[in-house]
Each structure stands twice: as structure tokens, then as C-alpha cells.
Write an enzyme that holds these catalytic residues in place. Structure first.
Site, PDB file in Angstrom:
ATOM      1  N   GLY A   8       0.819  -1.195   0.000  1.00  0.00           N
ATOM      2  CA  GLY A   8       0.000   0.000   0.000  1.00  0.00           C
ATOM      3  C   GLY A   8       0.857   1.250   0.000  1.00  0.00           C
ATOM      4  N   ASP A 109      -5.301  -3.943  -5.056  1.00  0.00           N
ATOM      5  CA  ASP A 109      -5.788  -4.299  -3.719  1.00  0.00           C
ATOM      6  C   ASP A 109      -7.303  -4.436  -3.688  1.00  0.00           C
ATOM      7  OD1 ASP A 109      -5.964  -1.547  -4.245  1.00  0.00           O
ATOM      8  OD2 ASP A 109      -5.798  -0.986  -2.139  1.00  0.00           O
ATOM      9  N   ASP A 129     -12.207  -0.878   2.528  1.00  0.00           N
ATOM     10  CA  ASP A 129     -10.799  -1.011   2.932  1.00  0.00           C
ATOM     11  C   ASP A 129     -10.340   0.320   3.525  1.00  0.00           C
ATOM     12  OD1 ASP A 129      -8.116  -1.500   3.291  1.00  0.00           O
ATOM     13  OD2 ASP A 129      -7.756  -2.244   1.268  1.00  0.00           O
ATOM     14  N   THR A 184      -8.685  21.319  21.829  1.00  0.00           N
ATOM     15  CA  THR A 184      -8.427  21.207  20.394  1.00  0.00           C
ATOM     16  C   THR A 184      -8.171  19.775  19.955  1.00  0.00           C
ATOM     17  OG1 THR A 184      -7.529  23.450  20.352  1.00  0.00           O
ATOM     18  CG2 THR A 184      -6.922  21.997  18.532  1.00  0.00           C
TER      19      THR A 184
END
Length: 264
Positions: A8, A109, A129, A184
Site C-alpha cells: 500500500g 488491492d 478497505d 483542540t
């Protein structure tokens, strides 16, 4: 043994199969600057640590969405395992009928995930995914890969907030527990995680309706999730039926079985 590479944009996941069973897996950082020798030495060390023998690897299969790293892994396969790798791409038997306008544009993929999910759960099916990008794929009950949706992943959104603003910090991707946040960091976590949950629910609902219109049998659509952040997102929504972390590696093993003995 079979050595499978799922490459990936962020990580490389490696899996070792013996007699069709996944016996070991690891996750490495995807690094275009690493040579075949550097990757080879790392893999050698991983095998040694787990008591595995590289000489027992009989075949190598690669799925990658990073073209620049393909040659490196092909060279690694030849040098360290003396095997010409099977590469997921045009001409590879998958058992799916790809209905995409241009099948060559579908990420390897996505096809591999669809093969595994269809084999395990049947169709109609939606595969989500959670990787660098979050992808949604629709497969019919007749093993037709229709296409789907590609959205920015949670990490991309987090990095964009940090890089494109002057004062917002990097944050851990975790659920803050509430949407009305008083600092935050939690405010960002809320927006990133709950925002992604909402997106997943909406896209899944819309895709389910479209798939249902095409499903003559009336069978319900199954939703399968995979990828590193699948468990985090799945905790807060009801539309996912199964989380299957090893889906891509299992898909590679299934495709290997369909193609062994027919290397290009």
C-alpha cells in the site's frame, strides 16, 4: 510456502502461507528509497526470528498500488527466493467479472479484497478497505465487480489538518467519546473519527440501495471491512457485518491457487 506482498501507499503487509494457511504476517513501512537488498535483509531477519526458512518459499505473489516499488520487489523475489513473482494485474485469473469502464484502472488491492470477500461471504457484497484511502467496492451475487467509491482515509485527513493550518497539532487517531469537545485535540479527533463514521454510513447506505436494485434473488447485501483502522471505525457504526483484517493476504493466496503454473 507462499510469500505474499500487499503493498500500500503507507505499509507493506507480508504474509507466509503453508498448505493454504496463513502462518505468519508482518507490517513494514512502504519506502520507495529502499533497495531490493535492504528489503531482502529485513525479510531475512523476520524469517529467522520466527524460525522460518527462506529456502522453503516456493512462490511469491505481489499486489501493489505503488508502481515504483514493483521492480524492487520483483528483483528481491529473484535474488533472495529464486522465484519469478506473480503480479496482480491484467491477465491474472481472479474469478471476477470486472465491469469497471477501464478494468486496468482498478487498484490491485481492491480486486484482491473482492476475490477474498466473495469466496468467504458470497455476494452481493460491499468491501470497505480503511487504508491510506478508504475504498468501497461493490460485488454482485454473480461475482461481478461493479466498481465503487474512493475517499480520503482518516490519516490523510489528519495530515491535511496539521499541514494546511497554522496552529492545529498532529493527533492520535482515537475516539474521544463525545462530539462536544472542550479542547483542540479532542475536537480534531471527534471531527476525524466521527466524520469518517458518518461518511462510511452514508456511502454504504447508498451503495446498498444500488446493489439491492440489481439483486434479483432479493438476498441481503453483506458489508465486509478490512484495513488498519477498520476496528476503530466499526465500533461506532452499525452498517459493517464483518471486520476481516487478513482479507487482502487471503485474497492473494486464493488468486495464487488460480494462477500457479501459469506465470507470465
Amino acid at each position: 510456502m507462499l510469500l505474499a506482498f500487499d503493498v500500500g501507499n503507507t505499509n507493506i503487509v507480508l504474509g507466509v502461507f503453508k498448505d493454504g494457511e496463513l502462518i505468519q504476517n508482518w507490517r513494514l513501512e512502504t519506502d520507495n528509497n529502499k533497495s531490493a537488498d535492504e528489503y531482502g535483509m529485513v525479510i531475512n531477519q523476520l524469517f529467522t526470528y520466527e524460525g522460518l526458512e527462506t529456502r522453503e518459499v516456493k512462490d511469491v505473489i505481489i499486489s501493489t498500488v505503488v508502481p515504483s516499488i514493483l521492480y524492487t520487489l520483483q528483483h528481491l523475489s529473484m535474488k533472495y527466493f529464486h522465484k519469478r513473482a506473480i503480479v496482480i494485474g491484467p491477465g491474472i485469473k481472479t474469478g471476477l467479472i470486472v465491469k469497471y469502464d477501464n478494468p486496468k484502472q482498478v487498484g490491485a488491492d481492491r480486486i484482491v479484497n473482492a476475490v477474498a470477500a466473495y469466496a468467504k461471504y458470497g455476494g452481493p457484497l460491499i468491501v470497505i478497505d480503511f487504508g491510506t484511502a478508504t475504498t468501497f467496492c461493490a460485488i454482485t451475487e454473480n461475482a461481478e465487480y461493479l466498481g465503487g467509491t474512493i475517499a480520503p482515509g482518516v490519516k490523510i485527513a489528519s495530515d491535511a489538518l496539521f499541514e494546511k493550518t497554522a496552529k492545529l497539532p498532529k493527533v492520535e487517531l482515537e475516539e474521544p467519546g463525545h462530539a462536544i469537545c472542550k479542547n483542540t485535540i479532542e475536537s480534531m479527533q471527534s471531527g476525524l473519527v466521527y466524520g469518517h463514521m458518518g461518511m462510511v454510513e452514508y456511502i454504504t447506505k447508498k451503495m446498498k440501495k444500488e446493489l439491492a436494485d440489481l439483486t434479483k434473488s432479493g438476498k441481503e447485501v453483506t458489508v465486509v471491512a478490512t484495513g488498519g483502522l477498520a476496528s476503530l471505525i466499526e465500533q461506532g457504526i452499525d452498517c459493517i457485518d464483518h471486520v476481516d483484517k487478513m482479507l487482502t493476504l487471503e485474497g492473494l493466496q486464493l488468486i495464487y491457487q488460480k494462477n500457479k503454473g501459469h506465470k507470465k
